[in-house]
Design a protein around this motif. Structure first.
Motif, PDB file in Angstrom:
ATOM      1  N   LEU A  93       0.865  -1.248  -0.084  1.00 29.24           N
ATOM      2  CA  LEU A  93       0.155   0.011   0.135  1.00 29.24           C
ATOM      3  C   LEU A  93       0.798   1.268   0.071  1.00 29.24           C
ATOM      4  N   LYS A  94       2.200   1.217  -0.090  1.00 33.40           N
ATOM      5  CA  LYS A  94       2.979   2.288  -0.053  1.00 33.40           C
ATOM      6  C   LYS A  94       2.572   3.449  -1.082  1.00 33.40           C
ATOM      7  N   GLU A  95       2.082   3.139  -2.118  1.00 35.52           N
ATOM      8  CA  GLU A  95       1.647   4.182  -3.262  1.00 35.52           C
ATOM      9  C   GLU A  95       0.441   4.604  -2.928  1.00 35.52           C
ATOM     10  N   VAL A  96      -0.209   4.252  -2.032  1.00 37.51           N
ATOM     11  CA  VAL A  96      -1.601   4.715  -1.966  1.00 37.51           C
ATOM     12  C   VAL A  96      -1.612   5.972  -0.718  1.00 37.51           C
ATOM     13  N   TYR A  97      -2.070   6.812  -0.980  1.00 35.67           N
ATOM     14  CA  TYR A  97      -2.018   8.122   0.191  1.00 35.67           C
ATOM     15  C   TYR A  97      -3.391   8.159   0.761  1.00 35.67           C
ATOM     16  N   GLY A  98      -3.265   8.731   2.029  1.00 34.12           N
ATOM     17  CA  GLY A  98      -4.683   8.875   2.717  1.00 34.12           C
ATOM     18  C   GLY A  98      -5.388   9.982   2.118  1.00 34.12           C
ATOM     19  N   GLN A  99      -4.632  10.823   1.551  1.00 30.20           N
ATOM     20  CA  GLN A  99      -5.494  12.112   0.918  1.00 30.20           C
ATOM     21  C   GLN A  99      -6.370  11.888  -0.254  1.00 30.20           C
ATOM     22  N   GLU A 100      -5.968  10.578  -0.812  1.00 31.72           N
ATOM     23  CA  GLU A 100      -6.780  10.093  -2.061  1.00 31.72           C
ATOM     24  C   GLU A 100      -7.798   9.246  -1.691  1.00 31.72           C
ATOM     25  N   LEU A 101      -8.197   8.984  -0.507  1.00 30.39           N
ATOM     26  CA  LEU A 101      -9.239   7.979  -0.239  1.00 30.39           C
ATOM     27  C   LEU A 101     -10.516   8.642   0.148  1.00 30.39           C
ATOM     28  N   ALA A 102     -11.457   8.179  -0.340  1.00 25.74           N
ATOM     29  CA  ALA A 102     -13.005   8.501   0.167  1.00 25.74           C
ATOM     30  C   ALA A 102     -13.426   7.717   1.032  1.00 25.74           C
ATOM     31  N   VAL A 103     -14.394   8.648   1.796  1.00 28.55           N
ATOM     32  CA  VAL A 103     -14.764   7.992   3.085  1.00 28.55           C
ATOM     33  C   VAL A 103     -16.049   7.305   2.777  1.00 28.55           C
ATOM     34  N   LEU A 104     -16.231   5.908   2.947  1.00 25.18           N
ATOM     35  CA  LEU A 104     -17.292   5.249   2.373  1.00 25.18           C
ATOM     36  C   LEU A 104     -18.623   5.251   3.519  1.00 25.18           C
ATOM     37  N   PRO A 105     -19.766   5.168   3.121  1.00 24.82           N
ATOM     38  CA  PRO A 105     -20.830   5.100   3.942  1.00 24.82           C
ATOM     39  C   PRO A 105     -20.566   4.055   5.179  1.00 24.82           C
ATOM     40  N   GLY A 106     -20.651   4.714   6.339  1.00 19.70           N
ATOM     41  CA  GLY A 106     -20.690   3.959   7.789  1.00 19.70           C
ATOM     42  C   GLY A 106     -19.251   4.066   8.176  1.00 19.70           C
ATOM     43  N   MET A 107     -18.173   4.512   7.218  1.00 19.17           N
ATOM     44  CA  MET A 107     -16.877   4.462   7.605  1.00 19.17           C
ATOM     45  C   MET A 107     -16.486   5.537   8.700  1.00 19.17           C
ATOM     46  N   ASP A 108     -17.420   6.668   8.697  1.00 16.72           N
ATOM     47  CA  ASP A 108     -17.032   7.845   9.534  1.00 16.72           C
ATOM     48  C   ASP A 108     -17.290   7.431  10.876  1.00 16.72           C
ATOM     49  N   SER A 109     -18.303   6.742  11.072  1.00 19.86           N
ATOM     50  CA  SER A 109     -18.833   6.160  12.649  1.00 19.86           C
ATOM     51  C   SER A 109     -17.637   5.440  13.237  1.00 19.86           C
ATOM     52  N   ALA A 110     -17.031   4.380  12.347  1.00 20.85           N
ATOM     53  CA  ALA A 110     -16.058   3.466  12.666  1.00 20.85           C
ATOM     54  C   ALA A 110     -14.902   4.297  13.040  1.00 20.85           C
ATOM     55  N   LEU A 111     -14.547   5.277  12.024  1.00 22.30           N
ATOM     56  CA  LEU A 111     -13.306   6.265  12.689  1.00 22.30           C
ATOM     57  C   LEU A 111     -13.558   7.289  13.807  1.00 22.30           C
ATOM     58  N   ALA A 112     -14.862   7.538  13.833  1.00 20.47           N
ATOM     59  CA  ALA A 112     -14.921   8.332  15.199  1.00 20.47           C
ATOM     60  C   ALA A 112     -15.094   7.515  16.544  1.00 20.47           C
ATOM     61  N   LEU A 113     -15.500   6.228  16.322  1.00 18.08           N
ATOM     62  CA  LEU A 113     -15.571   5.389  17.550  1.00 18.08           C
ATOM     63  C   LEU A 113     -14.011   5.006  17.976  1.00 18.08           C
ATOM     64  N   ASN A 114     -13.085   4.854  16.886  1.00 14.48           N
ATOM     65  CA  ASN A 114     -11.796   4.470  17.143  1.00 14.48           C
ATOM     66  C   ASN A 114     -11.103   5.791  17.675  1.00 14.48           C
ATOM     67  N   ALA A 115     -11.416   6.977  17.102  1.00 15.27           N
ATOM     68  CA  ALA A 115     -10.808   8.305  17.708  1.00 15.27           C
ATOM     69  C   ALA A 115     -11.409   8.420  19.287  1.00 15.27           C
ATOM     70  N   ILE A 116     -12.451   8.102  19.476  1.00 12.76           N
ATOM     71  CA  ILE A 116     -12.988   8.127  20.982  1.00 12.76           C
ATOM     72  C   ILE A 116     -12.340   7.216  21.848  1.00 12.76           C
ATOM     73  N   ARG A 117     -11.988   5.968  21.395  1.00  8.19           N
ATOM     74  CA  ARG A 117     -11.204   4.983  22.140  1.00  8.19           C
ATOM     75  C   ARG A 117      -9.735   5.376  22.317  1.00  8.19           C
ATOM     76  N   GLN A 118      -9.328   6.284  21.304  1.00 11.39           N
ATOM     77  CA  GLN A 118      -7.678   6.636  21.571  1.00 11.39           C
ATOM     78  C   GLN A 118      -7.746   7.886  22.556  1.00 11.39           C
ATOM     79  N   TYR A 119      -8.718   8.724  22.686  1.00 13.36           N
ATOM     80  CA  TYR A 119      -8.752   9.865  23.569  1.00 13.36           C
ATOM     81  C   TYR A 119      -8.952   9.080  24.944  1.00 13.36           C
ATOM     82  N   ASP A 120      -9.640   8.025  24.824  1.00 16.53           N
ATOM     83  CA  ASP A 120     -10.083   7.348  26.265  1.00 16.53           C
ATOM     84  C   ASP A 120      -8.849   6.752  26.715  1.00 16.53           C
ATOM     85  N   GLU A 121      -8.052   6.109  25.973  1.00 21.39           N
ATOM     86  CA  GLU A 121      -7.042   5.534  26.387  1.00 21.39           C
ATOM     87  C   GLU A 121      -5.769   6.495  26.904  1.00 21.39           C
TER      88      GLU A 121
END
Length: 369
Positions: A93-121
């Protein structure tokens, strides 16, 4: 560990105003508070502050952050690439960059939950207030650890027991091909470690959601009958993911006795009245909020298991008997109510027993084995 607090209801403006008021109240009590939202621009307008994608201190003990899905995706993608580089000599995946990726439906919730987990920890906060969509999407977000761990347990075992799974895990020639193609040892314990770590995250997430001292939701509604009906539905759906609902906050204008307007279907939830007033009256708004932690501990438990009587009781307010479906496949007992489906993990003494009966009584589905 933090207390994670969220609000459910049909009207976003009321929910966000209550979330901001709660953040001001709890930070004023000396608690370190993070107000995390993915609903813009309402939160920024109420705070009179441009909320960014990194936590910013806007008052003593009070930080705010905007959980912007595209930014979270980019950061998570960088973490994935780093992990890949540690375990593969030739990263794919080294040639694929985060800025290129689109947010798929439902992905925003998973990303938010992971961020909350990180802030919690991180240990930096006593309370994290999540100001999200406040509907079934928020419920599914908090249910993700349970859903994903079930899929992993079920399909991982099916794969291992399948012919292709046996070939991939047992055939030396396949292992050799994989080693040569991808430059890693298929059976190497170090490669399995990230998966084990993910399972550990999921189990911790399930335990947190089921603990009213860790995660709790409050319903927000006006006395309008349609909003109340929506809240009852969200209340019942929350129980399907083991999420404690600590009470109902009723937003009203004027001096009406709002508590007497609440139908009995919300019993035994505690009801608080929140005045629909200007944000120039923050103190009056803060004084109207309930004791979130105390009410969470007094709320009905989503599930109770009586091993001696061989009964499982599920609290399912907001649903009628005809809306609930119960099925059993081997060791799995599945309860479907609304658009939520729950697979119940039974204690060892009940595993292997068939369901002998079920009845719906006083908002409880009581299952006998």
């Amino acid at each position: 560990m933090s207390l994670i607090l969220t609000f459910l209801g049909a009207t976003s403006t009321h929910r966000i105003k209550i979330a901001v008021t709660a953040a001001k109240l709890l930070s004023g009590q000396g608690k370190r508070v993070l107000l995390a939202g993915n609903v813009e621009p309402t939160m920024s307008m109420l705070l009179n502050f441009s909320v960014g994608c990194d936590p910013q201190e806007i008052a003593i003990n009070l930080h705010v952050v905007y959980l912007q899905a595209s930014v979270l995706l980019e950061r998570s993608w960088n973490d994935i690439k780093q992990l890949e580089s540690e375990y593969l000599k030739t990263p794919l995946l080294k040639e694929v960059y985060g800025q290129e990726l689109a947010v798929l439906p439902g992905m925003d919730s998973a990303l938010a939950l992971n961020a909350i987990r990180q802030y919690d920890e991180s240990g930096n906060y006593d309370v994290i207030i999540y100001c999200g969509y406040g509907d079934s999407r928020t419920i599914r977000m908090f249910g993700m650890p349970d859903f994903i761990s079930w899929y992993w347990r079920r399909f991982h075992q099916l794969f291992v027991n399948s012919d292709i799974g046996k070939i991939l895990t047992e055939a030396p020639i396949i292992q050799t091909l994989i080693n040569n193609l991808f430059n890693f040892n298929w059976m190497d314990n170090n490669f399995v470690h990230p998966i084990d770590q993910t399972i550990s995250f999921l189990e911790k997430g399930k335990e947190a959601v089921a603990d009213p001292k860790r995660v709790v939701a409050f319903l927000v509604s006006t006395p309008e009958i349609l909003e109340l009906a929506a809240c009852r539905y969200l209340w019942g759906s929350s129980q399907q993911i083991n999420l404690t609902v600590g009470g109902l906050i009723l937003v009203t204008s004027g001096n009406m006795d709002a508590k007497n307007m609440i139908p009995g279907e919300f019993s035994p939830l505690a009801v608080s009245v929140f005045p629909d007033r200007s944000t120039s009256d923050w103190q009056i708004l803060m004084d109207s909020l309930p004791d979130f932690e105390a009410q969470a501990l007094e709320a009905p438990k989503p599930i109770e298991i009586n091993v001696c009587e061989r009964k499982v009781s599920l609290f399912l307010p907001g649903f009628e008997k005809k809306q609930i479906k119960l099925t059993q496949h081997g060791p799995e007992v599945t309860v479907e109510a609304g658009d939520q489906r729950r697979n119940i993990s039974l204690p060892s003494s009940l595993i292997g027993r068939s369901v002998t009966g079920a009845k719906f009584q006083h908002n409880y589905l009581i299952i006998s084995f």
